[in-house]
Structures are given as structure tokens and as C-alpha cells.
Design a protein around this motif. Structure first.
Motif, PDB file in Angstrom:
ATOM      1  N   LYS A 141     -10.004  73.540  47.401  1.00 43.55           N
ATOM      2  CA  LYS A 141      -9.338  74.586  48.182  1.00 43.55           C
ATOM      3  C   LYS A 141      -9.507  75.967  47.563  1.00 43.55           C
ATOM      4  N   LYS A 142     -10.402  76.048  46.560  1.00 48.40           N
ATOM      5  CA  LYS A 142     -10.765  77.338  45.953  1.00 48.40           C
ATOM      6  C   LYS A 142      -9.613  78.029  45.213  1.00 48.40           C
ATOM      7  N   PHE A 143      -8.605  77.251  44.810  1.00 52.04           N
ATOM      8  CA  PHE A 143      -7.574  77.853  43.958  1.00 52.04           C
ATOM      9  C   PHE A 143      -8.141  78.094  42.567  1.00 52.04           C
ATOM     10  N   LEU A 144      -9.038  77.182  42.175  1.00 59.87           N
ATOM     11  CA  LEU A 144      -9.689  77.315  40.876  1.00 59.87           C
ATOM     12  C   LEU A 144     -11.162  77.027  41.077  1.00 59.87           C
ATOM     13  N   GLU A 145     -11.990  77.562  40.187  1.00 58.95           N
ATOM     14  CA  GLU A 145     -13.431  77.322  40.272  1.00 58.95           C
ATOM     15  C   GLU A 145     -13.857  76.445  39.104  1.00 58.95           C
ATOM     16  N   PRO A 146     -14.679  75.431  39.355  1.00 61.79           N
ATOM     17  CA  PRO A 146     -15.163  74.590  38.257  1.00 61.79           C
ATOM     18  C   PRO A 146     -15.825  75.398  37.140  1.00 61.79           C
ATOM     19  N   ILE A 147     -16.576  76.423  37.529  1.00 60.21           N
ATOM     20  CA  ILE A 147     -17.290  77.214  36.505  1.00 60.21           C
ATOM     21  C   ILE A 147     -16.301  77.891  35.575  1.00 60.21           C
ATOM     22  N   GLU A 148     -15.209  78.357  36.188  1.00 62.39           N
ATOM     23  CA  GLU A 148     -14.159  79.019  35.444  1.00 62.39           C
ATOM     24  C   GLU A 148     -13.514  78.009  34.462  1.00 62.39           C
ATOM     25  N   LEU A 149     -13.213  76.807  34.976  1.00 61.21           N
ATOM     26  CA  LEU A 149     -12.521  75.796  34.175  1.00 61.21           C
ATOM     27  C   LEU A 149     -13.378  75.298  33.022  1.00 61.21           C
ATOM     28  N   GLU A 150     -14.674  75.213  33.262  1.00 61.35           N
ATOM     29  CA  GLU A 150     -15.589  74.729  32.232  1.00 61.35           C
ATOM     30  C   GLU A 150     -15.647  75.663  31.034  1.00 61.35           C
ATOM     31  N   ASN A 151     -15.479  76.959  31.322  1.00 62.71           N
ATOM     32  CA  ASN A 151     -15.687  77.961  30.287  1.00 62.71           C
ATOM     33  C   ASN A 151     -14.422  78.287  29.522  1.00 62.71           C
ATOM     34  N   ASN A 152     -13.940  77.306  28.748  1.00 64.95           N
ATOM     35  CA  ASN A 152     -12.741  77.522  27.940  1.00 64.95           C
ATOM     36  C   ASN A 152     -11.647  78.220  28.741  1.00 64.95           C
ATOM     37  N   TYR A 153     -11.288  77.668  29.867  1.00 67.68           N
ATOM     38  CA  TYR A 153     -10.266  78.280  30.725  1.00 67.68           C
ATOM     39  C   TYR A 153      -8.908  78.233  30.048  1.00 67.68           C
ATOM     40  N   THR A 154      -8.205  79.334  30.049  1.00 72.97           N
ATOM     41  CA  THR A 154      -6.848  79.320  29.481  1.00 72.97           C
ATOM     42  C   THR A 154      -5.847  79.763  30.537  1.00 72.97           C
ATOM     43  N   GLU A 187     -11.941  66.435  29.869  1.00 73.81           N
ATOM     44  CA  GLU A 187     -11.088  65.254  29.972  1.00 73.81           C
ATOM     45  C   GLU A 187     -10.357  65.211  31.312  1.00 73.81           C
ATOM     46  N   LEU A 188      -9.935  66.339  31.809  1.00 73.97           N
ATOM     47  CA  LEU A 188      -9.030  66.336  32.951  1.00 73.97           C
ATOM     48  C   LEU A 188      -9.715  66.591  34.286  1.00 73.97           C
ATOM     49  N   GLY A 189     -10.885  67.199  34.251  1.00 71.68           N
ATOM     50  CA  GLY A 189     -11.546  67.540  35.506  1.00 71.68           C
ATOM     51  C   GLY A 189     -10.779  68.617  36.236  1.00 71.68           C
ATOM     52  N   CYS A 190     -11.014  68.718  37.524  1.00 66.62           N
ATOM     53  CA  CYS A 190     -10.313  69.724  38.303  1.00 66.62           C
ATOM     54  C   CYS A 190      -8.929  69.200  38.675  1.00 66.62           C
ATOM     55  N   PRO A 191      -7.865  69.999  38.511  1.00 60.34           N
ATOM     56  CA  PRO A 191      -6.516  69.484  38.799  1.00 60.34           C
ATOM     57  C   PRO A 191      -6.340  69.081  40.261  1.00 60.34           C
ATOM     58  N   GLY A 192      -5.546  68.045  40.478  1.00 64.15           N
ATOM     59  CA  GLY A 192      -5.163  67.674  41.836  1.00 64.15           C
ATOM     60  C   GLY A 192      -4.262  68.763  42.415  1.00 64.15           C
ATOM     61  N   LEU A 193      -4.187  68.819  43.730  1.00 68.45           N
ATOM     62  CA  LEU A 193      -3.439  69.897  44.364  1.00 68.45           C
ATOM     63  C   LEU A 193      -2.122  69.365  44.909  1.00 68.45           C
ATOM     64  N   TYR A 248       0.374  43.175  29.811  1.00 67.52           N
ATOM     65  CA  TYR A 248       0.545  43.301  28.377  1.00 67.52           C
ATOM     66  C   TYR A 248      -0.099  44.574  27.851  1.00 67.52           C
ATOM     67  N   CYS A 249      -0.917  45.219  28.674  1.00 64.85           N
ATOM     68  CA  CYS A 249      -1.611  46.416  28.214  1.00 64.85           C
ATOM     69  C   CYS A 249      -0.676  47.609  28.214  1.00 64.85           C
ATOM     70  N   ASP A 250      -0.956  48.530  27.335  1.00 67.47           N
ATOM     71  CA  ASP A 250      -0.267  49.812  27.358  1.00 67.47           C
ATOM     72  C   ASP A 250      -1.072  50.691  28.305  1.00 67.47           C
ATOM     73  N   LEU A 251      -0.658  50.725  29.561  1.00 67.91           N
ATOM     74  CA  LEU A 251      -1.426  51.445  30.582  1.00 67.91           C
ATOM     75  C   LEU A 251      -0.964  52.890  30.622  1.00 67.91           C
ATOM     76  N   THR A 252      -1.824  53.766  30.179  1.00 66.18           N
ATOM     77  CA  THR A 252      -1.428  55.164  30.102  1.00 66.18           C
ATOM     78  C   THR A 252      -2.642  56.054  30.329  1.00 66.18           C
ATOM     79  N   THR A 253      -2.385  57.256  30.834  1.00 66.84           N
ATOM     80  CA  THR A 253      -3.477  58.217  31.022  1.00 66.84           C
ATOM     81  C   THR A 253      -2.883  59.612  31.134  1.00 66.84           C
ATOM     82  N   THR A 254      -3.717  60.639  30.982  1.00 68.26           N
ATOM     83  CA  THR A 254      -3.254  62.000  31.263  1.00 68.26           C
ATOM     84  C   THR A 254      -4.023  62.526  32.468  1.00 68.26           C
TER      85      THR A 254
END
Ligand SMILES: *[C@@H]1O[C@H](CO)[C@@H](O)[C@H](O)[C@H]1NC(C)=O
Ligand SMILES: *[C@@H]1O[C@H](CO)[C@@H](O)[C@H](O)[C@H]1NC(C)=O
Ligand SMILES: *[C@@H]1O[C@H](CO)[C@@H](O)[C@H](O)[C@H]1NC(C)=O
Ligand SMILES: *[C@@H]1O[C@H](CO)[C@@H](O)[C@H](O)[C@H]1NC(C)=O
Ligand SMILES: *[C@@H]1O[C@H](CO)[C@@H](O)[C@H](O)[C@H]1NC(C)=O
Ligand SMILES: *[C@@H]1O[C@H](CO)[C@@H](O)[C@H](O)[C@H]1NC(C)=O
Ligand SMILES: *[C@@H]1O[C@H](CO)[C@@H](O)[C@H](O)[C@H]1NC(C)=O
Length: 775
Positions: free
Chosen positions: A543-556, A587-593, A721-727
Motif C-alpha cells: 500500500k506504499k506506506f513504506l518502500e522496500p528500498i527504504e527498509l533495506e537501507n538501515n531504515y530507522t 529478518e522481518l521483511g515488510c511489516p504487515g498492515l 512440546y516445541c517452544d513455538l515462537t517467532t518475531t
């Protein structure tokens, strides 16, 4: 006894220089075949193969006991350690000369008496003069592992060679070392969970309450319990201990002297106990320990070894087999199993001397190894006698019945299967009886407290020579869900455990060497291939809230002061500053909206490697990893129909030693829908911070646009029995941007603007009137 000159079972010898020994040449040419020894005899002499290597001088190791013993590697079939006047480590089953093991002088052990040894990773751990040392046979290095006040007498480990899965490979991480002989309440036991790199004292409070002499402690993985051997007077028995539970007991058995114990590989719980005049077997980790009956000749059978008047020189065990040499060098062979254990005399003439020891090379193949010191060479040579039991038994005239079955095969043999929470497993086996025989198959599990099963056997056609084929279907499930065992019998379902499953024939008999009972390992625990993934149909990049190129480049991005709590207690912090966060795009990719104004809860999917299994409906928790708390939960504890006070992040972090986002997991989660005496429902109006499960709880965001990075963890202890976790990350949008000017200023300027407009509205018509008036 008509014994044939047998070919050595192992086809290797042509590789090596083979020289006949002096005492072999004593055999007279005209001896009849039946007088000839059990085996073909080779002395292997490889001469000066080690001469080029610089030999490090050290203290020569030797075995503390008078009779040599061979310690075979449980997983590497060609590796074995001969322990006698010297310690000789072979990587080719004694088919070449070996230089004895020395411990470097710098360790200052001097008389290096070895009283026990085990394999661990690429090391051999040795008890030398009561302390533990490690010899790494890959790089030849030595190290000290444990030096203690007590004189260590025993070292113990189990092995799993079936699979590289963690549930299997981690079994040998656990090592126990201890000193036997004193009262059990004073026993000093060290445990390592790291292959021996670290040892710490094992504290089992239950031990303090037992009496008797401490004769050993073992961890039986196939029962998931410690077994402690205790002796009181002339009786001994096992006590089984698991943390936080009362001990259970095995049946008592007679024991007047100290017994050696041999724990056979395969994790079936097969144990052999012996001293010179005693030979005992247990098929269930010591719960029942019985004498092995011994057959001397056609009609002579003794109920126990002691009654035969013989004394044991050396023994060796394999999966379901046993070989015994007596001090008068008679050779016995036996088979082990439920209702099929027995030992039979094979021959009275074995080519052995005081330097001989015995081991199994593979199923049905025994080797008697005699170490011979070469006078002008540091290396030892070997006389290796290979006995192929199948041939030998065929020649024997003691009336052995032929095997009752032609085929007994299981698809689970020597494999590991994983049974995660609530799952079932289907195993299958084939049985083809010999014509006019009715073998009775029997399925056993080593840990019936955790593993339940159902067996179906049915006729399944005919073999090409007309025998009936049977298929045996075995359905495995957790004992907890089988509904077939009394509750007091069932082990704690929340704790992972192991069990073996074995398909055997009742009274299998000694001649069934080609028909070994299939046995496999079941890990009731985490399937490490499982993971969770948060579904993300719509991302902020689409939805163009963020750009992948922007996020790739050490986005803060900035987290404003006052909206986060670094201690995760969701409390406003004084002295808080704006936080600059670096976004981990890899690790996180583009955030969900996510739209701020609608209740939200992540959709969690369970995956097994690359296969999507299902959407997780179990209870889970989540937390923003940087401490953002600009969200809350739609339900209160009361609305979630809790019957006890629900846990929340603050209460869990306060109670846990892990002060962070990993504090809350399936181990410490308590469902509020169950009664807990320690947590009565006192505050029904606080937030309910658990999502999923039976409630419709969800997250409600404050009016703040921006990125949230959540850690999500499935806490329902009965899901897996697994510790199912993710970020994962989301981008919340749609809230009005916060006003940048202070409210009062805005109000004043609005008021000012309105006044001006009002004034204009009054003035402009006036002006135009006067203009017109002028005209
Ligand atoms: C073997 O044969 C030789 C002669 O061929 C005979 O003198 C000797 O006694 C025989 N030995 C045995 C053990 O039969
Ligand atoms: C252990 O046994 C004692 C007394 O025999 C009993 O009171 C206690 O409840 C038992 N504990 C467990 C965990 O079974
Ligand atoms: C074996 O050792 C025993 C006792 O140590 C001794 O009596 C016997 O002679 C030895 N036998 C051989 C063949 O060396
Ligand atoms: C036995 O197991 C096989 C393979 O899992 C299956 O195809 C067969 O239908 C099963 N038979 C019965 C009677 O359950
Ligand atoms: C991102 O930051 C790392 C270290 O902080 C730096 O090495 C790298 O060059 C940066 N990448 C870009 C594209 O600025
Ligand atoms: C969530 O926060 C809002 C605003 O602060 C509040 O009105 C609401 O009661 C809170 N919900 C719960 C379940 O505490
Ligand atoms: C957490 O739970 C405790 C009771 O266990 C309660 O006193 C506290 O107010 C709760 N905190 C929040 C933030 O809901």
C-alpha cells in the motif's frame, strides 16, 4: 562337537600382512575338522607402521582390573578400546597393530590406573586414579575434566545412534560419574549435560531419604528416569527417581557381591549384571532382574550361572545377544529377550590366553581378541578369532529348534520417530512363519508410562512358496490419550520423554540370528521441524506506506518517550528518551498492515519444514520487543470467564528469573480457566493478556501510526512440546497524525482566525457599500 573351520566373518584380512602365530603352528595337520578351533585364527602384524611418527613419551595407561575388557563404540562399528595391560584404541576392529595410549607427563598421573571409560563425542572419557580425563582421538589431545576429593569409581552414559535429530543426538550429552560403596544418603554424584565439559553435583533430594549401600546411578532414557541401585544385606533393588515425584521401585533380587553392569546399546533397557559366579539379565531397566539359565549339554540345564560351577572370564553383549568366556576358556553364546533369554555352551576349546577379551563385531559375529606385545616394537599385535554364530549353531548337535519364523521385519527398525503432543503414529511390520509353525509376536515398549499402543495383526496373502504372510499394524499414541491406563500410571504429559518399541517373538530361540527383533525409538517430544509463521496477506509495502528500498537501507524509526517501557511492565518511565530503532528488514521483511481502529489478533500458522499444517488455535501471548505499550487488550479477566487470576506480563516477569520478552512460555503458563489455589480470582477487571484459545480476546491499538515488532509465543502446554515462537512486524496506520503545536496555541490561533474572518465578513460588505456609495 563337529565344528567346522570357519571363514572369518569379516572380509578384510587380505589388506594386511597376515602371519601365522607360533602357537597356531602347534595345531597338527592331521587333526580332524571337529577338533579344530571355533574360528580361523590370524595374527596381524603390521610391523613398523608407526615408526615415522614422533612418539610423545608419557605415562602408559593400564586397566585397573585383572581381566581385560573391550569397550566397543556404540555407534561407530569399527572402533573399540581394549583395556588390559595397556589401553589400545582401534579404528579397524583390531586388524592392525596399535601403539598403547599414553597420558602426557605434564598431567603427573604417574601410575595411570584406568577404572572406567566411556565414549563422548570425539573423546574417550577415562577415570584415571579416581579423576576424569578426556582423550580426543581425532586430534590426539588430552584434558582434565574433573578432579575431586572423592575417588570416582564409575562413569556412565547412554547413546542413540539412530538419527541426527536433537532428541536422539542429545542423549549422550548426559554423563554421570560417582563413587559407589557408601551409604546412598551420602552418595557423591556429578552430572554433566554437556558431554563431560562441565560437571556439577547432582542433587536429588529423594536420595537422602533412601537407605542401603549405593551401588550405582544411571539415567535410563528409555524410561526418562534415574535408576539407583541399592543394596541392603544380600538383596538389591532399583529405585527410580524423577524430579518432584516419589520414587518407584523395581523387584528385589539376590546380590551378595558387587555386580558389574553392562547396558546394551539400543536404549531398550537391556541390562546384564555379572560377577565371576553370577550372570543376570533385565529386559526392563532393572525392574525385573533374573538369572540367565545356562545349558551345558543336551540334557543339562542350570537355572543360573552359579550352579554350573564355572566362573566368568569375560562377557560381551550386543543388541539381543550375549557371549561369555569362562576362566577355563569355555565359550558360551546366548540370546536375550522377553521370555527368550538363555545361554548355551558352544565349545570347550577356545584359542585364548590371559590377554584375551571378547566383543561383538556385528549381529551374530563374535570376535575374541588377544593382544600380544611385540618385544622390539612399542606396538601391540593382535590375534583375532572371528566366530560366526550362524555357522557354529548349525553345526551344533544340541537339538536347537529351528527358528519359528522366516521373516520378522518392522519399518521402524533402528529408526527414530517423533510423537508430538496429541499425535498418533502408524507403524507396520511383516511376519512370515515357517510352515506349520505358530510364532507369537509380542510388542513391548520400554516406557509404558508415556507411550501407549494398539496392535492389529491380519493375514495378508501368501509368499511365493505358499506361507501365510501377516501384517502387523501398530498405532502409537501417548499413554495419556490412549485412555487405557490408570491415571497414577501415566507420567506427566507436559514433560517430553523417550521410549523404545520392540517387536519380538515369544521364545524366539537362539537360532533366529537372521531374525533380530525390530526395535525403534520414539521421541515423545518436540518435532524440531515445526515452526510458526504469522500470516501477512497485506503489507505496508503493497500500500506504499513504506518502500522496500527504504527498509533495506538501515531504515530507522523513532519510538517516542512515554510510549515504551524498557522493563516490559507497561508503565510510564521517568527520564525516558526518544528511542531510535534500526529496522531489521532481513529478518522481518515488510511489516504487515493493520488499521488502528479495529480489534486485531495475528493469524498464526503451524508449518513443518515447507508444509503448512494448520492455523494455530491454541493460546498464545505476544509482546512488543522494544517495550512499546501503546496498545491494550479487548477483554478483561472477568470477561474471559477466568476462574482463577490470569497471569499477565508484569506478574510473569516479576516471578521469572528471565526479565524480558522470553519470560512467559509453555513451561510457566497457567491457564486461568483452571482452578489454581495459589491464584484465586481477585481482580476480574484487569486486562486479559492471553490471545487465542477459547476466548475472542484481541489487541486494540492507541491512536499511533508506526511500526510494532512483536514476539509471539504459543503458551498452551498441550499444543506441542516445541517452544513455538517467532518475531514479526506490523505497521499500524489510519490514526490522525498527532498535532505538532500545543493545544492552547492552536485554540488561540483558531479563535484569532475566526475573529479575523468575522471582522472581514463585517468589513468587506461595508467597504463595498461605501464603494458603491462613492460611485
Ligand atoms: C598325526 O599323524 C601322524 C602321522 O601322520 C601321527 O604320527 C600322529 O600321531 C597323528 N596325530 C594325531 C593327533 O592323530
Ligand atoms: C509421596 O508420598 C507421600 C507419602 O507416601 C505422599 O504424601 C505424597 O503425596 C507423595 N507425593 C507425590 C508427588 O506423589
Ligand atoms: C593366567 O593367569 C592366571 C592367574 O593370573 C595364571 O595362573 C595362569 O597361569 C595364566 N595363564 C596363562 C596361559 O598365562
Ligand atoms: C495397516 O497399515 C497400512 C499402512 O499404514 C494400511 O494401508 C492398512 O490399511 C492398515 N490396515 C488396517 C487393518 O488397519
Ligand atoms: C548499514 O549499517 C551498517 C553498520 O551499522 C553499515 O556497515 C552499512 O554500510 C550500512 N548500510 C547502508 C546501506 O548504509
Ligand atoms: C484499553 O485502553 C483504553 C484507553 O486507555 C481504555 O478505555 C480501555 O478500558 C482499556 N481496555 C482494557 C480492557 O483495559
Ligand atoms: C497483572 O496481574 C496482577 C494480578 O496477578 C494484577 O495485580 C495487575 O494489576 C495486573 N497488571 C495489569 C497491567 O493488568
Amino acid at each position: 562337537m563337529p565344528l567346522t573351520r570357519l571363514p572369518c566373518a569379516c572380509g578384510f584380512v587380505w589388506l594386511l600382512a597376515v602371519v601365522a602365530v607360533a602357537w597356531l603352528s602347534e595345531l597338527k595337520e592331521n587333526e580332524t575338522i571337529s577338533d579344530v578351533k571355533l574360528c580361523s585364527i590370524k595374527q596381524i602384524s603390521t610391523g613398523k607402521m608407526y615408526r615415522t611418527e614422533a612418539e610423545e613419551m608419557g605415562d602408559e595407561l593400564f586397566y585397573a582390573y585383572s581381566k581385560p575388557q573391550i569397550l566397543k563404540h556404540p555407534c561407530k562399528s569399527n572402533m573399540a578400546l581394549y583395556m588390559g595391560k595397556a589401553l589400545l584404541l582401534t579404528k579397524d576392529n583390531f586388524r592392525s597393530s596399535i601403539i598403547p595410549l599414553n597420558i602426557p607427563k605434564m598431567f603427573q598421573v604417574q601410575t595411570a590406573k584406568v577404572s572406567g571409560a566411556i565414549y563422548s563425542s570425539s573423546c574417550i572419557l577415562l577415570i584415571i586414579n579416581g579423576n576424569i580425563y578426556a582423550y580426543d582421538y581425532e586430534d590426539g589431545s588430552w584434558s582434565i575434566l574433573l578432579i575431586t576429593e572423592v575417588f570416582i569409581t564409575n562413569i556412565y552414559a547412554e547413546y542413540c545412534c539412530y538419527s541426527s535429530d536433537y532428541s536422539c543426538s542429545s542423549i549422550s550429552n548426559l554423563i554421570l560419574v560417582y563413587a559407589i560403596g557408601g551409604p546412598v544418603s551420602d552418595a557423591v554424584i556429578y552430572i554433566s549435560n554437556s558431554l563431560g565439559f562441565d560437571f556439577e553435583e547432582l542433587s536429588l533430594p529423594q536420595l537422602k531419604l533412601l537407605d542401603g549401600t549405593f551401588e550405582g546411578i544411571f539415567f535410563f532414557h528409555s524410561m526418562s528416569k534415574f535408576g539407583v541401585l541399592l543394596k541392603n544385606g544380600d538383596t538389591a533393588r532399583f529405585a527410580y527417581i524423577e524430579p518432584a515425584k516419589n520414587e518407584t521401585w523395581g523387584l528385589p533380587f539376590h546380590m551378595s557381591r558387587r555386580l558389574h553392569m553392562l547396558n546394551l546399546p539400543g536404549l531398550k533397557g537391556f541390562l546384564i549384571f555379572w560377577h565371576e559366579h553370577r550372570l543376570l539379565f533385565s529386559h526392563n531397566s532393572g525392574q525385573l532382574v533374573e538369572d540367565i539359565p545356562i545349558k551345558e549339554k543336551k540334557a543339562v540345564t542350570h537355572e543360573s550361572f552359579g550352579l554350573s560351577g564355572k566362573s566368568i572370564y569375560a562377557i560381551a553383549g550386543y543388541e539381543n545377544e550375549l557371549a561369555v568366556l569362562t576362566t577355563d576358556f569355555h565359550f558360551y553364546y546366548g540370546t536375550l529377550g522377553l521370555l527368550s533369554t538363555s545361554l548355551i555352551k558352544i565349545t570347550e576349546e577356545t584359542p585364548v590366553t590371559n590377554g584375551s577379551a571378547i566383543m561383538f563385531e556385528s549381529i551374530g559375529n563374535v570376535v575374541i581378541v588377544t593382544a600380544v606385545k611385540d618385544e622390539d616394537d612399542p606396538a601391540y599385535n593382535f590375534v583375532v578369532c572371528c566366530v560366526n554364530m550362524q555357522y557354529v549353531l548349525m553345526e551344533l548337535e544340541i537339538g536347537l529348534k529351528s527358528c519359528k519364523a522366516e521373516v520378522l521385519r518392522g519399518d521402524f527398525d533402528k529408526k527414530m520417530h517423533i510423537l508430538d503432543m496429541g499425535e498418533t503414529l502408524e507403524l507396520s511390520a511383516k511376519l512370515v512363519p515357517q510352515p506349520s509353525q505358530l510364532p507369537i509376536p509380542i510388542v513391548t515398549v520400554s516406557n509404558p508410562h508415556s507411550l501407549g499402543f494398539q496392535v492389529k495383526m491380519y493375514e495378508d496373502g501368501y509368499t511365493f512358496d505358499g506361507n501365510t504372510k501377516f501384517t502387523i499394524n501398530i498405532t502409537l499414541m501417548q499413554q495419556h490419550t490412549s485412555g487405557r491406563a490408570h491415571e497414577s500410571f501415566i507420567s506427566d504429559i507436559k514433560i517430553p520423554s523417550l521410549s523404545t518399541i520392540t517387536l519380538d517373538l515369544i521364545e524366539r530361540g537362539m537360532s533366529c540370528i537372521d531374525l533380530q527383533p525390530p526395535s525403534g525409538l520414539i521421541s515423545i517430544g518436540c518435532n524440531w521441524k515445526k515452526k510458526i509463521i504469522v500470516r501477512r496477506d497485506l503489507t505496508a509495502c503493497m500500500k506504499k506506506f513504506l518502500e522496500p528500498i527504504e527498509l533495506e537501507n538501515n531504515y530507522t524509526y523513532i519510538i517516542e518517550k512515554g510510549s515504551y517501557d524498557p522493563n516490559y511492565h507497561s508503565r510510564p518511565q521517568e527520564n525516558n528518551v526518544d528511542l531510535t530503532i534500526m529496522y531489521d528488514y532481513e529478518e522481518l521483511g515488510c511489516p504487515g498492515l493493520v488499521y488502528y481502529n479495529s480489534p486485531w489478533k495475528p493469524v498464526i500458522e503451524l508449518w513443518e519444514e515447507t508444509r503448512r499444517v494448520e492455523v494455530v488455535k491454541a493460546e498464545f501471548v505476544l509482546i512488543e520487543i522494544h517495550g512499546l505499550y501503546t496498545y491494550n487488550y479487548s477483554m478483561t479477566v472477568g470477561e474471559a470467564s477466568c476462574v482463577s487470576q490470569a497471569q499477565n506480563w508484569s506478574s510473569v516477569i516479576d516471578a521469572s528469573t528471565i526479565k524480558g520478552v522470553h519470560a512467559w512460555d509453555r513451561q510457566n503458563y497457567l491457564s486461568c480457566h483452571e482452578n489454581h489455589e495459589s491464584a484465586p480470582l481477585l481482580w476480574p477487571n484487569v486486562e486479559y493478556q492471553v490471545l487465542g484459545g477459547s476466548t475472542k480476546n484481541s489487541i486494540i491499538f492507541d491512536e499511533r501510526n508506526g511500526i510494532y515488532v512483536f514476539l509471539v509465543r504459543v503458551v498452551d502446554p498441550f499444543y506441542s512440546y516445541c517452544d513455538l515462537t517467532t518475531t514479526f512486524s506490523i505497521y499500524v496506520y489510519g490514526a490522525f497524525p498527532k498535532q505538532t503545536l500545543p493545544d492552547r496555541l492552536v485554540f488561540m490561533s483558531m479563535l484569532g482566525l475566526m475573529l479575523i474572518l468575522l471582522w472581514l465578513g463585517y468589513v468587506i460588505p461595508k467597504l463595498s457599500k461605501s464603494e458603491r456609495g462613492k460611485k
